[in-house]
Design an enzyme around this catalytic site. Structure first.
Site, PDB file in Angstrom:
ATOM      1  NE  ARG A  98       7.913  14.058   3.883  1.00  0.00           N
ATOM      2  CZ  ARG A  98       7.615  15.312   4.205  1.00  0.00           C
ATOM      3  NH1 ARG A  98       8.130  16.316   3.532  1.00  0.00           N
ATOM      4  NH2 ARG A  98       6.813  15.568   5.211  1.00  0.00           N
ATOM      5  NE  ARG A 105       9.367   5.549  -5.590  1.00  0.00           N
ATOM      6  CZ  ARG A 105       9.132   6.046  -6.785  1.00  0.00           C
ATOM      7  NH1 ARG A 105       9.973   5.813  -7.770  1.00  0.00           N
ATOM      8  NH2 ARG A 105       8.066   6.798  -7.004  1.00  0.00           N
ATOM      9  CG  ASN A 137       8.815   4.433  -1.966  1.00  0.00           C
ATOM     10  OD1 ASN A 137       8.554   3.368  -2.512  1.00  0.00           O
ATOM     11  ND2 ASN A 137       8.161   5.552  -2.228  1.00  0.00           N
ATOM     12  NE  ARG A 168       2.234   8.795  -9.768  1.00  0.00           N
ATOM     13  CZ  ARG A 168       3.054   8.472  -8.769  1.00  0.00           C
ATOM     14  NH1 ARG A 168       3.869   7.435  -8.892  1.00  0.00           N
ATOM     15  NH2 ARG A 168       3.076   9.172  -7.652  1.00  0.00           N
ATOM     16  CG  HIS A 192       6.689   1.949  -6.408  1.00  0.00           C
ATOM     17  ND1 HIS A 192       5.818   2.655  -7.210  1.00  0.00           N
ATOM     18  CD2 HIS A 192       6.963   2.761  -5.358  1.00  0.00           C
ATOM     19  CE1 HIS A 192       5.573   3.831  -6.651  1.00  0.00           C
ATOM     20  NE2 HIS A 192       6.263   3.919  -5.533  1.00  0.00           N
ATOM     21  CB  THR A 247       3.667  11.628  -3.702  1.00  0.00           C
ATOM     22  OG1 THR A 247       4.234  10.550  -2.964  1.00  0.00           O
ATOM     23  CG2 THR A 247       4.617  12.053  -4.801  1.00  0.00           C
TER      24      THR A 247
END
Length: 331
Positions: A98, A105, A137, A168, A192, A247
């Site tokens: 995570r 990222r 990610n 978003r 991303h 998230t």
């Protein structure tokens, strides 16, 4: 005679019927579970399989969902053994280390590559014809890694990419204009994350180009400071991580949106991560998000987006950044 035998009389022996629309979620962390519940509540598959190396957590999550079976139409199964995923139509990979607060990222990458070396061959073994959707990610690099490790054709390996960034973006434009996001057409392409590219030239409401009304839109010289919206998109994930630790909900809904387009063969256009070599002046073997058509076979077409020279330059810069990391990876 048992209670069951007294209650039910058997007419015929059932032939085993394979699932028509099985989806697997790999990883039962926050993103995996948000994806699972979003897929279940949209009623997208007749079987949902979940797999993770953390046996107790997996068992608990599967039981918790199974206890809600009365309210669902989907069979829910889970195991740490990948045989539970057999014959999936779509496999969503959310597993991985995570992202920590403040961690980029790209920093995550080698940690997750090592995890993928175990996951991807197992998926291929049990679902050789599946469509592989990578969410972990850094998603663009890991989609490339999944493509290399799987040996699948490029149309069957998709990264969730900027589908969420674009959502978003549309939400924030809608807030500024006091409109529903679905009425604000806007695209974010490229990486991303930190070097994503907002296509200001394509932002429109009801076919009316906003840059046509405000030629300075998205530039430093814009008195209305629309550029701040893209900064909010980029900072949004970091802000949420700072506030709640991770998230989950929006990315889960974004994943379900992509799964729906594939399972229902909708031919909807989504900004997802695909091999962009040869597009927009990109020379290297990298995956970045561009508008793509998704259907039952996976990613069937790519839309030729008209980008301004500056936007194209940003996409190329993104590609160079990613290639710089990719060529150092040990696959």
């Amino acid at each position: 005679m048992s209670t069951k035998e007294k209650l039910i009389s058997h007419v015929m022996k059932e032939e085993p019927v394979g699932s028509r629309s099985k989806v697997t979620v790999v990883g039962v962390g926050m993103v995996g579970m948000a994806s699972a519940i979003s897929i279940l509540l949209k009623d997208l598959c007749d079987e949902l399989a979940m797999v993770d190396v953390m046996e107790d957590k997996l068992k608990g999550e599967v039981m918790d969902l199974q206890h809600g079976s009365l309210f669902l139409k989907t069979k829910i199964v889970g195991d740490k053994d990948y045989s539970v995923t057999a014959n999936s139509k779509v496999v969503v990979v959310t597993a991985g280390a995570r992202q920590q607060e403040g961690e980029s990222r790209l920093n995550l990458v080698q940690r997750n590559v090592n995890i993928f070396k175990f996951i991807i061959p197992n998926i291929v073994k049990y679902s050789p014809n599946c469509i592989l959707m990578v969410v972990s990610n850094p998603v663009d690099i890991l989609t490339y890694v999944a493509w290399k490790l799987s040996g699948f054709p490029r149309h069957r390996v998709i990264g969730s990419g900027t589908n969420l960034d674009s959502a978003r973006f549309r939400h924030l434009i809608g807030e500024k204009l006091h409109l529903h996001p679905s009425s604000c057409h806007a695209w974010i392409v490229g990486e991303h994350g930190d070097s994503s590219v907002p296509v200001w030239s394509g932002v429109n409401v009801a076919g009316v180009s906003l840059q046509g009304l405000n030629p300075q839109m998205g530039t430093e010289g814009d008195g209305e400071n629309w550029k701040a919206i893209h900064k909010e998109v980029v900072d949004g994930a970091y802000e949420v991580i700072k506030l709640k630790g991770y998230t989950s909900w929006a990315i889960g809904m974004s994943v379900a949106d992509l799964v729906e387009s594939i399972i229902k063969n909708m031919h909807k256009v989504h900004p997802v991560s695909t091999l962009v070599q040869g597009m927009h002046g990109v020379k290297d073997e990298v995956f970045l998000s561009v508008p793509c058509v998704l259907g039952n076979s996976g990613l069937t077409d790519v839309i030729h987006m008209t980008l301004k020279a500056e936007e194209e330059k940003q996409v190329q810069k993104s590609a160079e950044t990613l290639w710089g990391v990719q060529k150092e990876l040990t696959l």
